[in-house]
Design a protein around this motif. Sequence first.
Motif, PDB file in Angstrom:
ATOM      1  N   UNK A 271       0.818  -1.214   0.000  1.00 20.93           N
ATOM      2  CA  UNK A 271       0.000   0.000   0.000  1.00 20.93           C
ATOM      3  C   UNK A 271       0.851   1.262   0.000  1.00 20.93           C
ATOM      4  N   UNK A 272       2.073   1.152   0.522  1.00 12.58           N
ATOM      5  CA  UNK A 272       2.983   2.302   0.578  1.00 12.58           C
ATOM      6  C   UNK A 272       3.541   2.696  -0.788  1.00 12.58           C
ATOM      7  N   UNK A 273       3.271   1.874  -1.802  1.00 12.20           N
ATOM      8  CA  UNK A 273       3.858   2.124  -3.123  1.00 12.20           C
ATOM      9  C   UNK A 273       3.086   3.158  -3.954  1.00 12.20           C
ATOM     10  N   UNK A 274       1.934   3.569  -3.491  1.00 14.45           N
ATOM     11  CA  UNK A 274       1.168   4.574  -4.234  1.00 14.45           C
ATOM     12  C   UNK A 274       1.984   5.842  -4.402  1.00 14.45           C
ATOM     13  N   UNK A 275       1.997   6.349  -5.631  1.00 12.95           N
ATOM     14  CA  UNK A 275       2.729   7.575  -5.906  1.00 12.95           C
ATOM     15  C   UNK A 275       4.225   7.390  -6.085  1.00 12.95           C
ATOM     16  N   UNK A 276       4.724   6.166  -6.080  1.00 11.00           N
ATOM     17  CA  UNK A 276       6.153   5.893  -6.201  1.00 11.00           C
ATOM     18  C   UNK A 276       6.526   5.523  -7.641  1.00 11.00           C
ATOM     19  N   UNK A 277       7.830   5.394  -7.864  1.00 11.16           N
ATOM     20  CA  UNK A 277       8.333   4.937  -9.172  1.00 11.16           C
ATOM     21  C   UNK A 277       8.544   3.427  -9.111  1.00 11.16           C
ATOM     22  N   UNK A 278       7.932   2.720 -10.061  1.00  9.05           N
ATOM     23  CA  UNK A 278       7.974   1.249 -10.065  1.00  9.05           C
ATOM     24  C   UNK A 278       8.781   0.740 -11.246  1.00  9.05           C
ATOM     25  N   UNK A 279       9.658  -0.231 -10.973  1.00 14.14           N
ATOM     26  CA  UNK A 279      10.483  -0.859 -12.010  1.00 14.14           C
ATOM     27  C   UNK A 279       9.938  -2.241 -12.363  1.00 14.14           C
ATOM     28  N   UNK A 280       9.618  -2.424 -13.651  1.00 10.72           N
ATOM     29  CA  UNK A 280       9.225  -3.726 -14.164  1.00 10.72           C
ATOM     30  C   UNK A 280      10.380  -4.325 -14.982  1.00 10.72           C
ATOM     31  N   UNK A 281      10.312  -5.636 -15.208  1.00  8.15           N
ATOM     32  CA  UNK A 281      11.303  -6.295 -16.067  1.00  8.15           C
ATOM     33  C   UNK A 281      10.918  -6.137 -17.529  1.00  8.15           C
ATOM     34  N   UNK A 282       9.758  -6.675 -17.890  1.00  5.96           N
ATOM     35  CA  UNK A 282       9.273  -6.720 -19.266  1.00  5.96           C
ATOM     36  C   UNK A 282       7.784  -7.067 -19.198  1.00  5.96           C
ATOM     37  N   UNK A 283       6.963  -6.540 -20.092  1.00  4.16           N
ATOM     38  CA  UNK A 283       5.524  -6.831 -20.041  1.00  4.16           C
ATOM     39  C   UNK A 283       5.167  -8.322 -20.118  1.00  4.16           C
ATOM     40  N   UNK A 284       6.080  -9.159 -20.615  1.00  2.63           N
ATOM     41  CA  UNK A 284       5.813 -10.595 -20.664  1.00  2.63           C
ATOM     42  C   UNK A 284       6.526 -11.361 -19.556  1.00  2.63           C
ATOM     43  N   UNK A 285       7.181 -10.655 -18.645  1.00  2.00           N
ATOM     44  CA  UNK A 285       7.861 -11.325 -17.543  1.00  2.00           C
ATOM     45  C   UNK A 285       6.834 -11.786 -16.512  1.00  2.00           C
ATOM     46  N   UNK A 286       6.918 -13.049 -16.134  1.00  2.00           N
ATOM     47  CA  UNK A 286       5.942 -13.604 -15.198  1.00  2.00           C
ATOM     48  C   UNK A 286       6.092 -12.996 -13.805  1.00  2.00           C
ATOM     49  N   UNK A 287       7.291 -13.128 -13.237  1.00  4.06           N
ATOM     50  CA  UNK A 287       7.513 -12.605 -11.880  1.00  4.06           C
ATOM     51  C   UNK A 287       7.936 -11.146 -11.881  1.00  4.06           C
ATOM     52  N   UNK A 288       8.304 -10.637 -13.057  1.00  2.52           N
ATOM     53  CA  UNK A 288       8.754  -9.251 -13.130  1.00  2.52           C
ATOM     54  C   UNK A 288       7.712  -8.294 -13.666  1.00  2.52           C
ATOM     55  N   UNK A 289       6.476  -8.816 -13.892  1.00  4.57           N
ATOM     56  CA  UNK A 289       5.408  -7.937 -14.374  1.00  4.57           C
ATOM     57  C   UNK A 289       4.015  -8.526 -14.115  1.00  4.57           C
ATOM     58  N   UNK A 290       3.721  -9.687 -14.666  1.00  3.39           N
ATOM     59  CA  UNK A 290       2.352 -10.223 -14.652  1.00  3.39           C
ATOM     60  C   UNK A 290       1.863 -10.505 -13.229  1.00  3.39           C
ATOM     61  N   UNK A 291       2.568 -11.345 -12.479  1.00  3.41           N
ATOM     62  CA  UNK A 291       2.123 -11.719 -11.136  1.00  3.41           C
ATOM     63  C   UNK A 291       2.196 -10.548 -10.153  1.00  3.41           C
TER      64      UNK A 291
END
Length: 337
Positions: free
Chosen positions: A175-195
């Motif tokens: 919940x503390x992540x609202x308004x923060x900068x988020x890093x993803x791996x890749x739109x097709x990454x399972x643990x780095x985006x989808x889940x």
Amino acid sequence: MPGREARPAVEAQLLLASCKGGGPMQKRFLFFLALLLIVSLGLLAACGQPTPEVIKETVVVKETVVVEKKPVKLVMSFVPSGDTQQIITGGEAIERLLEEKTGYEIDTNVATSYAAVVEAMGAGNADIGWLNTFGYILAHEKYGVEVILATVRFGRPYYTGQIIVRADSGIKTLEDLKGKTMCWVDPLSTSGYVIPRVMLQAAGIDPDKDFAKTVEAGSHNNVVIAVYNGDCDAGATYVDARRTVEKDLPDVMEKVAVIAESPQIPNDTVSVRKDLPPEVVETIKKALLEIAQTEEGKEALKQVYEIEDLVEVDDSFYDGFRATLDAAGVNIEELAK
């Protein structure tokens, strides 16, 4: 005929007998006459023998046509989930070991994105793909790609994802992540985006609206480094991607903290394109399983994706994960369009 051959013989005998009587001149004449008859008899007998039959034999020479068997040529593609140079090095080692085991000619590459491997397999430009879990689910749905092996880490073919932050950031919960900068791996990454997006939605955070900024870092390593350096407030990776950069960042385990972990996710795959001949698929599968048991093979697999072993699975292995996606409202069929 026997009668013709016997008559001169009898006449010759009579002439020889006549030689015993008569004068010397008469005897000499009769002797030569008898000798002439005997020679004539021999010639006549020879002429009476059948002429040997000449058998003409036709020899057919069959020309053997040698059809040269074309070598099997395959393209093997890896997703860029870690350090690209390490994946290239490990991938080339696997390529060499596979060529030695199978006699096939194999060309290895590391794609620029997860989607690039999926599309290459769909277009027939890649025959073997080391696909992440979600990438496989999508490739199977869209192009009929089939899994043949799953990776094993920490003794199991499952893994979990994690959301990480800097330990000194003050961020303790999702919940503390609202308004923060988020890093993803890749739109097709399972643990780095989808889940992780599913996890955030469950925590009441809209991953499309509630972040000040989102960044696609391209690999799990890059996400960890971005959080470590403060370029991102939080990031999503597999557990525990921090170890992959520990050599360069010795204090990463202290500086970067985990605030949430995902449910179990089936491990990434070794998959093959739809129309690859069954005998080639079986040869590749058998060879990789054997390679995974050798010291050289273990080293190559570890270098690629920190893989400990390979295990044979089929598509049903990922049904539970499909159910998780479905429950989270992720429509695979829609994404495959």
